[in-house]
Design a protein around this motif. Sequence first.
Motif, mmCIF file in Angstrom:
data_model
loop_
_atom_site.group_PDB
_atom_site.id
_atom_site.type_symbol
_atom_site.label_atom_id
_atom_site.label_comp_id
_atom_site.label_asym_id
_atom_site.label_seq_id
_atom_site.Cartn_x
_atom_site.Cartn_y
_atom_site.Cartn_z
ATOM 1 N N ASN A 78 0.797 -1.226 0.000
ATOM 2 C CA ASN A 78 0.000 0.000 0.000
ATOM 3 C C ASN A 78 0.828 1.273 0.000
ATOM 4 O O ASN A 78 0.270 2.362 -0.185
ATOM 5 C CB ASN A 78 -0.982 0.009 1.185
ATOM 6 N N ARG A 131 -2.081 1.648 -5.323
ATOM 7 C CA ARG A 131 -3.423 1.935 -4.833
ATOM 8 C C ARG A 131 -4.318 0.703 -4.915
ATOM 9 O O ARG A 131 -4.213 -0.090 -5.855
ATOM 10 C CB ARG A 131 -4.067 3.057 -5.656
ATOM 11 N N ASN A 132 -5.199 0.598 -3.948
ATOM 12 C CA ASN A 132 -6.240 -0.427 -3.975
ATOM 13 C C ASN A 132 -7.461 0.184 -4.652
ATOM 14 O O ASN A 132 -8.104 1.070 -4.096
ATOM 15 C CB ASN A 132 -6.569 -0.861 -2.542
ATOM 16 N N LYS A 133 -7.751 -0.248 -5.860
ATOM 17 C CA LYS A 133 -8.889 0.328 -6.574
ATOM 18 C C LYS A 133 -9.586 -0.738 -7.404
ATOM 19 O O LYS A 133 -8.983 -1.750 -7.762
ATOM 20 C CB LYS A 133 -8.451 1.494 -7.449
ATOM 21 N N GLU A 172 -9.781 4.067 -1.113
ATOM 22 C CA GLU A 172 -8.976 3.175 -0.269
ATOM 23 C C GLU A 172 -9.426 3.254 1.184
ATOM 24 O O GLU A 172 -9.549 2.228 1.862
ATOM 25 C CB GLU A 172 -7.495 3.554 -0.371
#
Length: 473
Positions: A185, A189-191, A467
Amino acid sequence: MTQVQSFSERLQLFNVLSSSVFISILRFIMQRFVSQVFRRLKPTSPTLTLYQAQVLSIGVSIKNARPKSTGVKITEVLHVHDSQLRVVFNDNNTCDFSNIWLRDSCLCPKCVHPETRQKLIDVTSLDINIQPSKFYIKGADKLEIEWPPLGKEKKHTSVFSADWLHEFLPIKTSGEHELIQPRNNMYTRNKPQRILWNKNPIEETEVSVEYSDLMESKSTLKQTVKLLLTYGIALVRGVPIKVSQTVEVGKRFACVRESVYGVSSHIIQNLHPDAHLGSTGRELEPHTDLAYRERSPGALLLHCLHSTDPDIVGQDKARGKSSFVDGYSIAEWLRENHPDHFTVLCSTPVLFSHFDAERDRWYRAEWPIITTDKAGDIQEIHYSGFSFRAPLLSVEKTKAFYSAYQTFSSKIADFSMSWTLYLKPGDLAIFHNRRILHGRESFDPNKVFRFLQGCYVDWDELEALYEHLHVNV
């Protein structure tokens, strides 16, 4: 009949603008009052920094939440050579790490701030040829490394979890090349997975939310942001018809970005011959807003405050539909069907410029029409026929560029790629300005009255918000 209708429209506009003036005055008074109060307040806790207070005030957690253990274990650590360690995992994957990289990536409180995750270590003080004094596996799920002294330290110990190290495994690309694209992280990015579209699928997809739900529910906020990251666009229905509401909706997502037009801009008819193109009735071809700025805005909000009802004046006379085109979809079509054209538009910088007559100054920026990341994924589209300037290239390259540009443009103009709709009073469209090209069909300003308001927010604010909501909602 026409005069009555015109008078009622102007009366409604007057009411909208009057309420806006009152709200602006009230907001100014409140801001002055609050600022005076804060000047007299002394901080109650010296450990609560201004940054932390601001973050806490908007309800965002400052703790860097990490996922639970995945069960990955370290089975072996090898000293490959003087500058590298090889970590072997229980899933038979291996990953090589440079010594200097591991030392620079130490996560201890002396090297990384525990709250903000800002680096505290002076990278320039590290020995590029550094080697571990010793290293060992602890409990099968941690790698501990002792480093030689640095400054006043007698020794320094770094501890890396197996899960953390495993996030840096290289990924094989289609060409069998290794690509370091970490899932960590700090780096990635967490998307959600983006979905490309044209006219038919987007018309059959529910991308709208209600204003009251958006402003009151975190789950609806999360849903809306996910729509934006997935499709590049979302519609908010039932927004109050007040000029202050455009900015208020923008603030629900992020800080509103001020432009040369101010915090917000008004797109309203102006029959003066020198009026801005957006204020005329002429067609606006699909485009990127402010492509001539150092960084064009990430997201654009367009709020319809007034539009002539097409059912009253007739569908054929009303016109003025808004149009949206998925630039990513056009770019992928070009890559698949005309790879040479795609390469040209990715590799040729194009100048976009604009003269601000009111302030007597030029703005200029240079971008390729299509930009990609190191993995080849499309990141941005910069397209504006209004501010596009002829590129200065050799004769051969000029022909190749215009051939590619015209092919790309003809696909943008293809009706099957465009989502067109009447924005009605209370409708607000939010879209990724560097993905979704927006435009408007022509209309007769003597028969049709339109009043839209716009504002901008930065796209990375939306990505960061997703996020946060993904973890906490």
